[in-house]
Design a protein around this motif. Structure first.
Motif, mmCIF file in Angstrom:
data_model
loop_
_atom_site.group_PDB
_atom_site.id
_atom_site.type_symbol
_atom_site.label_atom_id
_atom_site.label_comp_id
_atom_site.label_asym_id
_atom_site.label_seq_id
_atom_site.Cartn_x
_atom_site.Cartn_y
_atom_site.Cartn_z
ATOM 1 N N LEU A 48 0.896 -1.032 0.006
ATOM 2 C CA LEU A 48 -0.117 -0.054 -0.105
ATOM 3 C C LEU A 48 0.962 1.214 0.100
ATOM 4 N N ALA A 49 2.098 1.263 0.836
ATOM 5 C CA ALA A 49 2.724 2.473 0.888
ATOM 6 C C ALA A 49 3.468 2.784 -0.452
ATOM 7 N N ALA A 50 3.870 1.571 -1.226
ATOM 8 C CA ALA A 50 4.625 1.647 -2.548
ATOM 9 C C ALA A 50 3.399 2.244 -3.385
ATOM 10 N N GLU A 51 2.093 1.770 -3.475
ATOM 11 C CA GLU A 51 1.229 2.507 -4.223
ATOM 12 C C GLU A 51 0.673 4.002 -4.175
ATOM 13 N N GLN A 52 0.903 4.202 -2.799
ATOM 14 C CA GLN A 52 0.605 5.640 -2.640
ATOM 15 C C GLN A 52 1.900 6.269 -2.571
ATOM 16 N N GLY A 53 3.063 5.903 -3.121
ATOM 17 C CA GLY A 53 4.351 6.729 -3.303
ATOM 18 C C GLY A 53 4.860 7.259 -2.027
ATOM 19 N N ILE A 54 4.762 6.394 -1.107
ATOM 20 C CA ILE A 54 5.285 7.085 0.268
ATOM 21 C C ILE A 54 6.645 7.128 0.347
ATOM 22 N N THR A 55 7.228 8.188 0.652
ATOM 23 C CA THR A 55 8.902 8.227 0.610
ATOM 24 C C THR A 55 9.346 8.758 1.935
ATOM 25 N N SER A 56 8.532 9.591 2.766
ATOM 26 C CA SER A 56 9.005 10.504 4.015
ATOM 27 C C SER A 56 9.324 9.258 4.985
ATOM 28 N N ASN A 57 10.224 9.682 5.690
ATOM 29 C CA ASN A 57 10.805 9.023 6.889
ATOM 30 C C ASN A 57 10.014 9.392 8.086
ATOM 31 N N ALA A 58 8.962 9.134 8.163
ATOM 32 C CA ALA A 58 8.014 9.528 9.318
ATOM 33 C C ALA A 58 7.019 8.269 9.611
ATOM 34 N N TRP A 59 6.848 8.050 11.018
ATOM 35 C CA TRP A 59 6.137 6.914 11.407
ATOM 36 C C TRP A 59 5.082 7.031 12.458
ATOM 37 N N LYS A 60 4.106 6.162 12.805
ATOM 38 C CA LYS A 60 3.396 6.137 14.130
ATOM 39 C C LYS A 60 3.605 4.921 14.493
ATOM 40 N N VAL A 61 3.666 4.710 15.857
ATOM 41 C CA VAL A 61 3.996 3.394 16.677
ATOM 42 C C VAL A 61 2.741 2.905 17.332
ATOM 43 N N ALA A 62 2.371 2.019 17.665
ATOM 44 C CA ALA A 62 1.282 1.402 18.466
ATOM 45 C C ALA A 62 1.506 -0.096 19.046
ATOM 46 N N THR A 63 0.422 -0.548 19.480
ATOM 47 C CA THR A 63 0.516 -1.909 19.815
ATOM 48 C C THR A 63 -0.699 -2.578 19.497
ATOM 49 N N SER A 64 -0.788 -3.714 19.320
ATOM 50 C CA SER A 64 -1.781 -4.666 18.779
ATOM 51 C C SER A 64 -2.696 -5.012 20.043
ATOM 52 N N PRO A 65 -3.957 -5.808 19.856
ATOM 53 C CA PRO A 65 -4.386 -6.048 21.208
ATOM 54 C C PRO A 65 -3.960 -6.985 21.814
ATOM 55 N N ASP A 66 -2.926 -7.891 21.363
ATOM 56 C CA ASP A 66 -2.281 -8.737 22.048
ATOM 57 C C ASP A 66 -0.646 -8.075 22.215
ATOM 58 N N ASP A 67 -0.567 -6.859 22.392
ATOM 59 C CA ASP A 67 0.500 -6.234 22.631
ATOM 60 C C ASP A 67 1.873 -6.418 21.809
ATOM 61 N N GLN A 68 1.454 -6.822 20.609
ATOM 62 C CA GLN A 68 2.843 -6.667 19.629
ATOM 63 C C GLN A 68 2.845 -5.290 19.207
ATOM 64 N N ALA A 69 4.275 -4.946 19.257
ATOM 65 C CA ALA A 69 4.289 -3.682 18.795
ATOM 66 C C ALA A 69 4.427 -3.616 17.291
ATOM 67 N N VAL A 70 3.707 -2.577 16.704
ATOM 68 C CA VAL A 70 3.610 -2.230 15.396
ATOM 69 C C VAL A 70 4.004 -0.668 14.968
ATOM 70 N N ALA A 71 4.122 -0.549 13.535
ATOM 71 C CA ALA A 71 4.029 0.765 13.168
ATOM 72 C C ALA A 71 3.915 0.859 11.897
ATOM 73 N N ALA A 72 3.543 2.126 11.232
ATOM 74 C CA ALA A 72 2.967 2.414 9.725
ATOM 75 C C ALA A 72 3.431 3.971 9.401
ATOM 76 N N PRO A 73 3.571 4.178 8.189
ATOM 77 C CA PRO A 73 4.096 5.135 7.634
ATOM 78 C C PRO A 73 3.052 6.436 7.817
#
Length: 255
Positions: A48-73
């Motif tokens: 999806l990031a590739a389709e949307q042409g995302i190149t910035s080095n900016a991220w959000k971090v969070a955790t899943s309901p079972d406490d797995q760390a995750v991130a997204a641009p």
């Protein structure tokens, strides 16, 4: 209804999510072929990031309901000391946040990182504004993995002015006022979901499954809402005041 026996295709999910975002539409979770594990979700997110042409080095971090760390641009990503324009979309929500920029790398390591070590890696701290719209009607309530594939619902980020680095320790409880078209929509002490704005970043730093290329010096990471998610029913003007002097203005404009 999707075929639960079909082989999951992350590229196809990414293309569908991208098409829905481009059309400004949402569909229910039941209409998607769902990722079955974290790897599938992240594969779809990367496509999806590739389709949307995302190149910035900016991220959000969070955790899943079972406490797995995750991130997204974060995308679109704009750096603006005093103002910026972001396209408004039906169902858009807004969050005032603290963001940090790393001054040193945080490589994956067996010993992990303490909060103090993560804080020491922070070069600058900023006031920021995240915009949220998911292509999924239920957002992450029905399938967190699907929501993760959809970049955790991010639909834009405005990085505002630098603020004192001490705010990574004191943001929760600091007076926060947000107005939309001049009307107050939040006027209370800032409240992070975990109390500590660095909680999710520390968790992600200690995730040995994260990409080797993550958390390098220069990366911008936003740390989570200080005011909950505020729905924005129309285009308009947002003003944020954190404490007595930290201000950010942005405009949401009709497409």
């Amino acid at each position: 209804m999707t075929d639960s026996n079909a082989v999951f295709d992350p590229r196809a999910l990414a293309a569908r999510l991208c098409s829905l975002h481009n059309a400004g539409k949402q569909v229910p979770t039941a209409d998607f072929a769902l990722p079955t594990d974290l790897r599938h979700a992240m594969d779809a997110q990367n496509f999806l990031a590739a389709e949307q042409g995302i190149t910035s080095n900016a991220w959000k971090v969070a955790t899943s309901p079972d406490d797995q760390a995750v991130a997204a641009p974060l995308h679109p990503y704009i750096e603006a000391l005093s103002g910026a324009e972001i396209p408004w979309t039906e169902g858009m929500k807004f969050e005032a946040e603290i963001a940090i920029r790393l001054g040193t790398d945080l490589p994956i390591r067996d010993s992990g990182y303490s909060r103090a070590e993560v804080a020491d890696a922070v070069a600058t701290v900023h006031l920021g504004a995240e915009l949220l719209v998911s292509a999924i009607q239920e957002s992450g309530r029905a399938s967190f993995l699907l929501f993760l594939a959809d970049r955790l619902g991010n639909s834009g980020y405005v990085l505002g002015p630098p603020v004192p680095k001490t705010l990574i320790d004191t943001a929760t409880g600091t007076p926060l006022k947000v107005t939309f078209n001049g009307q107050p929509v939040y006027d209370a002490p800032a409240q992070h979901p975990k109390g500590d704005v660095l909680t999710w970043l520390v968790g992600y730093a200690n995730d040995r499954l994260r990409p080797e290329s993550s958390l390098k010096a220069g990366a911008l990471i936003t740390t989570g809402t200080l005011c909950g998610a505020i729905e924005l029913s129309s285009p308009g003007e947002i003003d944020i005041l954190l404490g007595e002097t930290s201000k950010l203005h942005l405009s949401l404009v009709a497409k």
